[in-house]
Design a protein around this motif. Structure first.
Motif, PDB file in Angstrom:
ATOM      1  N   GLY A  62      11.234 -17.110   3.018  1.00  0.00           N
ATOM      2  CA  GLY A  62       9.989 -16.394   3.246  1.00  0.00           C
ATOM      3  C   GLY A  62       9.318 -15.933   1.961  1.00  0.00           C
ATOM      4  N   THR A  63       8.550 -14.866   2.091  1.00  0.00           N
ATOM      5  CA  THR A  63       7.852 -14.248   0.965  1.00  0.00           C
ATOM      6  C   THR A  63       8.403 -12.840   0.808  1.00  0.00           C
ATOM      7  OG1 THR A  63       5.881 -15.496   1.578  1.00  0.00           O
ATOM      8  CG2 THR A  63       5.574 -13.686   0.041  1.00  0.00           C
ATOM      9  N   ARG A  64       8.665 -12.430  -0.443  1.00  0.00           N
ATOM     10  CA  ARG A  64       9.323 -11.142  -0.624  1.00  0.00           C
ATOM     11  C   ARG A  64       8.835 -10.416  -1.859  1.00  0.00           C
ATOM     12  NH1 ARG A  64      14.796 -10.629  -3.494  1.00  0.00           N
ATOM     13  NH2 ARG A  64      14.206 -11.431  -5.486  1.00  0.00           N
ATOM     14  N   ILE A  65       9.161  -9.133  -1.881  1.00  0.00           N
ATOM     15  CA  ILE A  65       9.032  -8.295  -3.072  1.00  0.00           C
ATOM     16  C   ILE A  65      10.295  -7.449  -3.146  1.00  0.00           C
ATOM     17  CG2 ILE A  65       6.509  -8.164  -3.003  1.00  0.00           C
ATOM     18  CD1 ILE A  65       6.863  -5.278  -1.930  1.00  0.00           C
ATOM     19  N   VAL A  66      10.579  -6.921  -4.323  1.00  0.00           N
ATOM     20  CA  VAL A  66      11.675  -5.971  -4.500  1.00  0.00           C
ATOM     21  C   VAL A  66      11.084  -4.743  -5.180  1.00  0.00           C
ATOM     22  CG1 VAL A  66      13.921  -5.528  -5.573  1.00  0.00           C
ATOM     23  CG2 VAL A  66      13.395  -7.810  -4.673  1.00  0.00           C
ATOM     24  N   ALA A  67      11.383  -3.570  -4.626  1.00  0.00           N
ATOM     25  CA  ALA A  67      10.807  -2.334  -5.153  1.00  0.00           C
ATOM     26  C   ALA A  67      11.856  -1.238  -5.267  1.00  0.00           C
ATOM     27  CB  ALA A  67       9.674  -1.853  -4.251  1.00  0.00           C
ATOM     28  N   ARG A  68      11.696  -0.413  -6.301  1.00  0.00           N
ATOM     29  CA  ARG A  68      12.527   0.787  -6.444  1.00  0.00           C
ATOM     30  C   ARG A  68      11.676   1.967  -5.990  1.00  0.00           C
ATOM     31  NH1 ARG A  68      14.289   0.445 -11.393  1.00  0.00           N
ATOM     32  NH2 ARG A  68      16.357  -0.254 -10.793  1.00  0.00           N
ATOM     33  N   HIS A  69      12.149   2.653  -4.972  1.00  0.00           N
ATOM     34  CA  HIS A  69      11.461   3.833  -4.453  1.00  0.00           C
ATOM     35  C   HIS A  69      11.587   4.979  -5.456  1.00  0.00           C
ATOM     36  CE1 HIS A  69      11.982   2.447   0.024  1.00  0.00           C
ATOM     37  NE2 HIS A  69      11.435   1.527  -0.739  1.00  0.00           N
ATOM     38  N   PRO A  70      10.715   5.971  -5.377  1.00  0.00           N
ATOM     39  CA  PRO A  70      10.820   7.109  -6.291  1.00  0.00           C
ATOM     40  C   PRO A  70      12.177   7.819  -6.247  1.00  0.00           C
ATOM     41  CG  PRO A  70       8.690   7.123  -5.217  1.00  0.00           C
ATOM     42  CD  PRO A  70       9.518   6.044  -4.553  1.00  0.00           C
ATOM     43  N   ASP A  71      12.907   7.707  -5.122  1.00  0.00           N
ATOM     44  CA  ASP A  71      14.229   8.339  -5.033  1.00  0.00           C
ATOM     45  C   ASP A  71      15.330   7.487  -5.656  1.00  0.00           C
ATOM     46  OD1 ASP A  71      14.673   6.285  -3.189  1.00  0.00           O
ATOM     47  OD2 ASP A  71      14.750   7.613  -1.457  1.00  0.00           O
ATOM     48  N   GLY A  72      14.969   6.297  -6.155  1.00  0.00           N
ATOM     49  CA  GLY A  72      15.936   5.416  -6.811  1.00  0.00           C
ATOM     50  C   GLY A  72      16.475   4.295  -5.945  1.00  0.00           C
ATOM     51  N   ALA A  73      16.269   4.356  -4.632  1.00  0.00           N
ATOM     52  CA  ALA A  73      16.751   3.302  -3.744  1.00  0.00           C
ATOM     53  C   ALA A  73      15.951   2.019  -3.986  1.00  0.00           C
ATOM     54  CB  ALA A  73      16.617   3.730  -2.281  1.00  0.00           C
ATOM     55  N   VAL A  74      16.647   0.880  -3.948  1.00  0.00           N
ATOM     56  CA  VAL A  74      16.002  -0.414  -4.162  1.00  0.00           C
ATOM     57  C   VAL A  74      16.057  -1.206  -2.857  1.00  0.00           C
ATOM     58  CG1 VAL A  74      16.078  -2.587  -5.446  1.00  0.00           C
ATOM     59  CG2 VAL A  74      16.598  -0.427  -6.610  1.00  0.00           C
ATOM     60  N   PHE A  75      14.893  -1.666  -2.424  1.00  0.00           N
ATOM     61  CA  PHE A  75      14.790  -2.446  -1.201  1.00  0.00           C
ATOM     62  C   PHE A  75      14.077  -3.762  -1.467  1.00  0.00           C
ATOM     63  CE2 PHE A  75      15.414   1.753   0.492  1.00  0.00           C
ATOM     64  CZ  PHE A  75      16.122   1.556   1.666  1.00  0.00           C
ATOM     65  N   GLU A  76      14.523  -4.780  -0.753  1.00  0.00           N
ATOM     66  CA  GLU A  76      13.796  -6.035  -0.697  1.00  0.00           C
ATOM     67  C   GLU A  76      12.974  -5.979   0.581  1.00  0.00           C
ATOM     68  OE1 GLU A  76      14.891 -10.716  -0.853  1.00  0.00           O
ATOM     69  OE2 GLU A  76      16.081  -9.511   0.541  1.00  0.00           O
ATOM     70  N   TYR A  77      11.694  -6.316   0.490  1.00  0.00           N
ATOM     71  CA  TYR A  77      10.823  -6.412   1.659  1.00  0.00           C
ATOM     72  C   TYR A  77      10.493  -7.882   1.837  1.00  0.00           C
ATOM     73  CZ  TYR A  77      10.438  -1.392   1.370  1.00  0.00           C
ATOM     74  OH  TYR A  77      10.733  -0.054   1.347  1.00  0.00           O
ATOM     75  N   GLU A  85       0.831  -1.214   0.000  1.00  0.00           N
ATOM     76  CA  GLU A  85       0.000   0.000   0.000  1.00  0.00           C
ATOM     77  C   GLU A  85       0.859   1.256   0.000  1.00  0.00           C
ATOM     78  OE1 GLU A  85      -2.801  -0.177   3.252  1.00  0.00           O
ATOM     79  OE2 GLU A  85      -3.504  -2.163   2.613  1.00  0.00           O
ATOM     80  N   ALA A  86       1.865   1.301   0.870  1.00  0.00           N
ATOM     81  CA  ALA A  86       2.737   2.475   0.963  1.00  0.00           C
ATOM     82  C   ALA A  86       3.522   2.672  -0.334  1.00  0.00           C
ATOM     83  CB  ALA A  86       3.690   2.337   2.151  1.00  0.00           C
ATOM     84  N   LEU A  87       4.006   1.579  -0.913  1.00  0.00           N
ATOM     85  CA  LEU A  87       4.759   1.675  -2.161  1.00  0.00           C
ATOM     86  C   LEU A  87       3.880   2.189  -3.295  1.00  0.00           C
ATOM     87  CD1 LEU A  87       6.807  -1.642  -1.913  1.00  0.00           C
ATOM     88  CD2 LEU A  87       7.707   0.684  -1.654  1.00  0.00           C
ATOM     89  N   ALA A  88       2.641   1.686  -3.383  1.00  0.00           N
ATOM     90  CA  ALA A  88       1.715   2.145  -4.419  1.00  0.00           C
ATOM     91  C   ALA A  88       1.397   3.625  -4.239  1.00  0.00           C
ATOM     92  CB  ALA A  88       0.435   1.308  -4.388  1.00  0.00           C
ATOM     93  N   LYS A  89       1.147   4.029  -3.011  1.00  0.00           N
ATOM     94  CA  LYS A  89       0.827   5.435  -2.706  1.00  0.00           C
ATOM     95  C   LYS A  89       1.971   6.358  -3.117  1.00  0.00           C
ATOM     96  CE  LYS A  89      -0.397   8.404   1.197  1.00  0.00           C
ATOM     97  NZ  LYS A  89      -0.604   8.443   2.651  1.00  0.00           N
ATOM     98  N   ALA A  90       3.214   5.890  -2.933  1.00  0.00           N
ATOM     99  CA  ALA A  90       4.391   6.714  -3.251  1.00  0.00           C
ATOM    100  C   ALA A  90       4.765   6.651  -4.724  1.00  0.00           C
ATOM    101  CB  ALA A  90       5.580   6.251  -2.407  1.00  0.00           C
ATOM    102  N   GLY A  91       4.158   5.737  -5.481  1.00  0.00           N
ATOM    103  CA  GLY A  91       4.507   5.606  -6.889  1.00  0.00           C
ATOM    104  C   GLY A  91       5.775   4.807  -7.128  1.00  0.00           C
ATOM    105  N   ALA A  92       6.099   3.888  -6.213  1.00  0.00           N
ATOM    106  CA  ALA A  92       7.290   3.046  -6.365  1.00  0.00           C
ATOM    107  C   ALA A  92       7.075   2.034  -7.481  1.00  0.00           C
ATOM    108  CB  ALA A  92       7.580   2.326  -5.050  1.00  0.00           C
TER     109      ALA A  92
END
Length: 116
Positions: A95-110, A76-83
């Motif tokens: 486990g279960t994971r996703i990988v996302a690039r934040h609008p600032d360019g940082a890439v995180f695995e959740y 939800e937070a990632l969608a709201k921010a446009g990641a």
């Protein structure tokens, strides 16, 4: 969402996993290395460090792994921010994971860790 985050794990790309493990074991107070593979990568979790070795050029470098209770609020937070979601929700050895690039360019695995 801060109550959803349980820990942060530093992702470290290394050339030689076995050569790197002793330093990270010492830094983590003697924590044992839990080794596993992910696709073509050799991985070791050593305390708060996740060491990767292998054909790293095939993978997106990640800033850190964020351990969470639930991936729902993260999505939800990632969608709201446009990641950008780089890797959709998927099951991995720990486990279960996703990988996302934040609008600032940082890439995180959740990661929602698998409970033993």
């Amino acid at each position: 969402m801060s109550e959803n985050i349980t820990a942060m794990v530093a992702n470290v790309e290394v050339d030689d996993l076995e050569a790197a493990i002793p330093l990270y074991r010492d830094l983590a107070g003697g924590a044992e290395a839990r080794r596993f593979t992910y696709k073509e990568l050799h991985v070791a979790k050593v305390g708060p460090f996740l060491l990767y070795a292998g054909p790293l050029e095939k993978y997106t470098s990640q800033t850190a792994t964020v351990l969470v209770h639930d991936l729902g609020p993260v999505l939800e937070a990632l969608a709201k921010a446009g990641a950008d979601i780089l890797e959709e929700v998927n099951e991995v050895p720990n486990g279960t994971r996703i990988v996302a690039r934040h609008p600032d360019g940082a890439v995180f695995e959740y990661m929602k860790p698998r409970r033993s």
